[in-house]
Write a protein that holds these residues in place. Structure first.
Motif, PDB file in Angstrom:
ATOM      1  N   GLY A 102      -2.984  -0.722 -10.566  1.00  0.00           N
ATOM      2  CA  GLY A 102      -2.209  -1.352  -9.501  1.00  0.00           C
ATOM      3  C   GLY A 102      -0.720  -1.418  -9.737  1.00  0.00           C
ATOM      4  N   PHE A 103      -0.214  -0.743 -10.785  1.00  0.00           N
ATOM      5  CA  PHE A 103       1.229  -0.702 -11.023  1.00  0.00           C
ATOM      6  C   PHE A 103       1.861   0.337 -10.098  1.00  0.00           C
ATOM      7  CE2 PHE A 103      -0.123  -2.760 -14.888  1.00  0.00           C
ATOM      8  CZ  PHE A 103       0.933  -3.600 -15.223  1.00  0.00           C
ATOM      9  N   LEU A 104       3.004  -0.049  -9.519  1.00  0.00           N
ATOM     10  CA  LEU A 104       3.710   0.834  -8.585  1.00  0.00           C
ATOM     11  C   LEU A 104       4.762   1.657  -9.320  1.00  0.00           C
ATOM     12  CD1 LEU A 104       4.417   1.736  -5.649  1.00  0.00           C
ATOM     13  CD2 LEU A 104       6.057  -0.182  -5.609  1.00  0.00           C
ATOM     14  N   PHE A 105       4.799   2.937  -9.025  1.00  0.00           N
ATOM     15  CA  PHE A 105       5.820   3.838  -9.552  1.00  0.00           C
ATOM     16  C   PHE A 105       6.616   4.389  -8.370  1.00  0.00           C
ATOM     17  CE2 PHE A 105       2.690   3.527 -12.810  1.00  0.00           C
ATOM     18  CZ  PHE A 105       3.349   3.733 -14.015  1.00  0.00           C
ATOM     19  N   VAL A 106       7.899   4.061  -8.301  1.00  0.00           N
ATOM     20  CA  VAL A 106       8.751   4.554  -7.226  1.00  0.00           C
ATOM     21  C   VAL A 106       9.228   5.951  -7.598  1.00  0.00           C
ATOM     22  CG1 VAL A 106      10.860   4.182  -5.898  1.00  0.00           C
ATOM     23  CG2 VAL A 106       9.458   2.223  -6.582  1.00  0.00           C
ATOM     24  N   VAL A 107       9.019   6.887  -6.706  1.00  0.00           N
ATOM     25  CA  VAL A 107       9.404   8.266  -6.971  1.00  0.00           C
ATOM     26  C   VAL A 107      10.797   8.550  -6.430  1.00  0.00           C
ATOM     27  CG1 VAL A 107       8.821  10.680  -6.527  1.00  0.00           C
ATOM     28  CG2 VAL A 107       7.013   9.043  -7.033  1.00  0.00           C
ATOM     29  N   ASP A 108      11.024   8.233  -5.162  1.00  0.00           N
ATOM     30  CA  ASP A 108      12.328   8.468  -4.553  1.00  0.00           C
ATOM     31  C   ASP A 108      12.352   7.937  -3.136  1.00  0.00           C
ATOM     32  OD1 ASP A 108      14.707   9.742  -5.708  1.00  0.00           O
ATOM     33  OD2 ASP A 108      13.331  11.298  -6.391  1.00  0.00           O
ATOM     34  N   ARG A 109      13.542   7.981  -2.551  1.00  0.00           N
ATOM     35  CA  ARG A 109      13.666   7.755  -1.123  1.00  0.00           C
ATOM     36  C   ARG A 109      13.142   8.990  -0.390  1.00  0.00           C
ATOM     37  NH1 ARG A 109      14.340   3.221   1.426  1.00  0.00           N
ATOM     38  NH2 ARG A 109      15.587   4.191   3.054  1.00  0.00           N
ATOM     39  N   LYS A 110      12.534   8.790   0.767  1.00  0.00           N
ATOM     40  CA  LYS A 110      12.054   9.934   1.544  1.00  0.00           C
ATOM     41  C   LYS A 110      13.183  10.901   1.840  1.00  0.00           C
ATOM     42  CE  LYS A 110       9.270   9.237   5.060  1.00  0.00           C
ATOM     43  NZ  LYS A 110       8.660   8.618   6.257  1.00  0.00           N
ATOM     44  N   LYS A 111      14.357  10.352   2.122  1.00  0.00           N
ATOM     45  CA  LYS A 111      15.487  11.210   2.479  1.00  0.00           C
ATOM     46  C   LYS A 111      16.041  11.967   1.274  1.00  0.00           C
ATOM     47  CE  LYS A 111      18.890   7.518   1.955  1.00  0.00           C
ATOM     48  NZ  LYS A 111      19.558   8.122   0.802  1.00  0.00           N
ATOM     49  N   ARG A 124       0.836  -1.188   0.000  1.00  0.00           N
ATOM     50  CA  ARG A 124       0.000   0.000   0.000  1.00  0.00           C
ATOM     51  C   ARG A 124       0.877   1.247   0.000  1.00  0.00           C
ATOM     52  NH1 ARG A 124      -2.986   0.187   5.883  1.00  0.00           N
ATOM     53  NH2 ARG A 124      -4.299  -1.287   4.731  1.00  0.00           N
ATOM     54  N   VAL A 125       0.325   2.320  -0.500  1.00  0.00           N
ATOM     55  CA  VAL A 125       0.976   3.620  -0.455  1.00  0.00           C
ATOM     56  C   VAL A 125       0.199   4.457   0.543  1.00  0.00           C
ATOM     57  CG1 VAL A 125       1.529   5.704  -1.753  1.00  0.00           C
ATOM     58  CG2 VAL A 125       1.832   3.458  -2.817  1.00  0.00           C
ATOM     59  N   ALA A 126       0.895   4.999   1.551  1.00  0.00           N
ATOM     60  CA  ALA A 126       0.201   5.636   2.664  1.00  0.00           C
ATOM     61  C   ALA A 126       0.759   7.016   2.974  1.00  0.00           C
ATOM     62  CB  ALA A 126       0.292   4.745   3.903  1.00  0.00           C
ATOM     63  N   LEU A 146       9.280   6.432  -1.474  1.00  0.00           N
ATOM     64  CA  LEU A 146       8.075   7.147  -1.874  1.00  0.00           C
ATOM     65  C   LEU A 146       7.616   6.671  -3.244  1.00  0.00           C
ATOM     66  CD1 LEU A 146       9.107  10.774  -0.852  1.00  0.00           C
ATOM     67  CD2 LEU A 146       7.594   9.227   0.411  1.00  0.00           C
ATOM     68  N   GLY A 147       6.311   6.579  -3.436  1.00  0.00           N
ATOM     69  CA  GLY A 147       5.792   6.152  -4.722  1.00  0.00           C
ATOM     70  C   GLY A 147       4.297   6.377  -4.814  1.00  0.00           C
ATOM     71  N   TYR A 148       3.719   5.930  -5.919  1.00  0.00           N
ATOM     72  CA  TYR A 148       2.271   6.000  -6.100  1.00  0.00           C
ATOM     73  C   TYR A 148       1.831   4.818  -6.953  1.00  0.00           C
ATOM     74  CZ  TYR A 148       3.166   7.892 -10.805  1.00  0.00           C
ATOM     75  OH  TYR A 148       3.585   8.066 -12.102  1.00  0.00           O
ATOM     76  N   LEU A 149       0.555   4.502  -6.877  1.00  0.00           N
ATOM     77  CA  LEU A 149      -0.046   3.432  -7.669  1.00  0.00           C
ATOM     78  C   LEU A 149      -0.913   4.042  -8.758  1.00  0.00           C
ATOM     79  CD1 LEU A 149      -1.191   1.151  -4.709  1.00  0.00           C
ATOM     80  CD2 LEU A 149       0.610   0.585  -6.350  1.00  0.00           C
ATOM     81  N   HIS A 187      -0.885  11.460  -5.750  1.00  0.00           N
ATOM     82  CA  HIS A 187      -0.994  10.891  -4.406  1.00  0.00           C
ATOM     83  C   HIS A 187       0.266  10.090  -4.069  1.00  0.00           C
ATOM     84  CE1 HIS A 187      -5.099  12.231  -4.143  1.00  0.00           C
ATOM     85  NE2 HIS A 187      -5.432  11.570  -5.235  1.00  0.00           N
ATOM     86  N   VAL A 188       1.358  10.794  -3.859  1.00  0.00           N
ATOM     87  CA  VAL A 188       2.633  10.154  -3.517  1.00  0.00           C
ATOM     88  C   VAL A 188       2.702   9.938  -2.010  1.00  0.00           C
ATOM     89  CG1 VAL A 188       5.145  10.441  -3.463  1.00  0.00           C
ATOM     90  CG2 VAL A 188       3.845  11.116  -5.490  1.00  0.00           C
ATOM     91  N   GLY A 189       3.085   8.743  -1.616  1.00  0.00           N
ATOM     92  CA  GLY A 189       3.226   8.433  -0.198  1.00  0.00           C
ATOM     93  C   GLY A 189       4.297   7.389   0.022  1.00  0.00           C
ATOM     94  N   GLU A 190       4.444   6.949   1.271  1.00  0.00           N
ATOM     95  CA  GLU A 190       5.455   5.935   1.582  1.00  0.00           C
ATOM     96  C   GLU A 190       4.953   4.552   1.187  1.00  0.00           C
ATOM     97  OE1 GLU A 190       8.399   4.394   5.173  1.00  0.00           O
ATOM     98  OE2 GLU A 190       6.696   5.688   5.662  1.00  0.00           O
ATOM     99  N   ILE A 191       5.856   3.749   0.644  1.00  0.00           N
ATOM    100  CA  ILE A 191       5.535   2.383   0.233  1.00  0.00           C
ATOM    101  C   ILE A 191       5.626   1.471   1.458  1.00  0.00           C
ATOM    102  CG2 ILE A 191       6.201   0.456  -1.240  1.00  0.00           C
ATOM    103  CD1 ILE A 191       7.476   2.616  -3.116  1.00  0.00           C
TER     104      ILE A 191
END
Length: 513
Positions: free
Chosen positions: A406-415, A348-350, A399-402, A363-367
């Protein structure tokens, strides 16, 4: 229930004993030979007093002795702790002290650091693998061969197996995370987790018994250990081991060993794409897989066109035994996506309160992850364990979004997120634009402290051979292609971007450039 990960080797040996399990510098090692060698190694460990609850540290590059020690340790019920051979003495000493390991296997080229670590952690014995077969070992160390007692197993042992009655929940491998946000933490991966992860991954990847996989990823990293070695052994394939990644020589090796599968990180694909392929028959190559970091879309498109194969991206961490998501096939993928969760894994992305977010790039959140392949704890780190495992989910820090499918896209590390003037700038988005510049071979984007804006966007790039570009031109190129708050105001050009042992670009070092 008793279970041991080394059963993969034994079953493949029984099915095809004379098939090459490994190819190293032109020499093949069959499943029969590797099974016998690892059984001897297991007996050697037991003779030295190692068994259940003990940890064996190995600081080796991709050499056959690594694989012998790996399966031998599993058979003996010993937990294996693979470490980068590039670690310094103080770093090795930390891992020895934290894990409790007092037996260390090192490569002769780096033996001085191993000895330094042993001096700092009392009771540590160092065994050495030499680059030259049967070469002399440094003073203060013992030869690796001493852990291989002579004498093949008898027929009864071959049938019964040399495997200790370990449990599937026993720790098989102790992998320390990179430590980019503090001291490295030991992720405990069990026999069952590693088995199910490589079985699921190999099935998704449609691995064939006759496949030869390029073993360029370091085996001391979870990606190389699980997605290359374990998958290949599980399905009776062959691994062409690469001692040191140099694109031109790796292409020659791919031709010689008839490599059909590439598993790598983006920087490896960039290097292979830039290398001279003239006169090389790579027609047996059928598919590629990329992970470890997000792969720029421009690189995917160029590589697939040049090599005539499909590259399927996936996503995972040490804590997920390698693979957590994967693009299934050329007909069921999204370029720039890392696919969907593998069988048995939930995702889930939260938001910061762990509330699930709806699909959409806005809607980017933590994976967050949970499933059969996720560790249950970090060794000797209850606070870090509690922080990572909140509300029943493992918090990846990514960080990512769906999307709607249901495909996941990774955006970046939170840091790695850059907050410029109150706006979130995701480095990967800027990097995607930089990779479309015809002169740029490698790119990374980091944040720099700024008194007025909080952070400023900085791009660090390396140019293609024979190409030229200056910082002002690159800034203008980006300004034309993205919003004003996103494009880099500073561009630095290096001969080559710094990379870690697994081939990832080291953004931590770039922040100091």
């Amino acid at each position: 229930m008793s279970f041991n990960l080394a059963v993969m080797l034994r079953e493949s040996r029984l099915a095809t004993p004379d098939t090459a399990c490994l190819i190293y510098q032109g020499r093949s090692i069959t499943y029969r030979e590797l099974d016998d060698l690892s059984s001897r190694f297991a007996r050697g460990l037991r003779a030295k007093g190692l068994g259940r609850d003990d940890v064996l540290a190995i600081c080796l590059p991709n050499v056959p002795e690594f694989v012998v020690a790996y399966f031998g340790a599993l058979k003996a019920g010993v937990t294996l702790m693979p470490l980068s051979p590039l670690l310094k003495a103080t770093e090795i000493a930390y891992h020895l002290a934290d894990s409790g390991a007092r037996t260390l296997i090192a490569f002769d080229v780096f033996a001085a650091e191993a000895l330094g670590a042993a001096a700092a952690v009392s009771g540590t014995t160092v065994y050495v693998v030499t680059l030259a077969e049967d070469g002399p070992v440094p003073q203060g160390t013992l030869a690796f061969a001493l852990l291989l007692p002579e004498g093949p197993p008898d027929r009864a042992e071959l049938i019964r197996g040399d495997i200790e009655p370990t449990s599937g929940d026993d720790t098989a491998v102790l992998l320390y995370t990179s430590g980019t946000t503090g001291r490295p933490k030991g992720a405990e991966l069990t026999h069952f987790q590693l088995y199910l992860n490589c079985t699921t991954s190999g099935d998704l990847f449609d691995v064939l018994p006759g496949d030869v996989s390029l073993g360029a990823l370091p085996l001391f990293h979870v990606y190389g250990l699980s997605s290359v070695l374990n998958v290949s052994v599980r399905y009776g394939g062959t691994v062409s081991l690469v001692l040191r990644f140099e694109a031109q020589s790796v292409l020659d090796q791919m031709v010689r060993d008839r490599v059909s599968v590439i598993v790598g990180v983006p920087t490896m694909y960039v290097a292979l794409l830039a290398a001279d392929r003239t006169g090389r028959d790579l027609s047996r190559l059928r598919v590629g897989s990329s992970g470890g970091a997000s792969m720029p879309g421009e690189v995917i498109r160029e590589f697939e066109k040049a090599f005539g194969i499909v590259i399927l991206e996936g996503y995972g961490l040490s804590e997920s035994a390698s693979t957590a998501t994967f693009n299934r096939s050329a007909d069921d993928r999204r370029v720039l996506s890392v696919g969907k969760p593998i069988w048995g894994v939930e995702l889930r992305v939260a938001d910061p309160d762990d509330v699930p977010l709806p699909p959409g790039a806005e809607h980017v959140g933590e994976i967050l992850l949970r499933g059969h392949n996720i560790i249950t704890r970090y060794r000797n780190a209850p606070d870090a364990t509690a922080e990572a495992f909140r509300n029943g989910w493992f918090h990846t820090g990514d960080l990512g979004y769906l999307d709607e499918d249901g495909f996941l896209f990774v955006v970046d590390r939170k840091k790695d997120l850059v907050i410029r003037g109150g706006y979130n700038v995701y480095p990967r988005e800027v990097e995607e634009v930089l990779y479309t510049h015809p002169a740029i071979a490698e790119a990374a984007v980091v944040g720099r402290p700024d008194e007025r804006l909080g952070e400023e966007v900085v791009a660090v790039v390396a140019l293609r051979s024979g190409e030229a570009a200056d910082p002002d031109e690159i800034i203008a190129f980006c300004r034309e292609r993205m919003a004003a708050y996103k494009y880099p105001r500073v561009v630095r050009i290096l001969d080559e971007l710094p990379k870690g042992p697994s081939g990832k670009i080291m953004k931590k070092e770039l922040r100091c450039v």
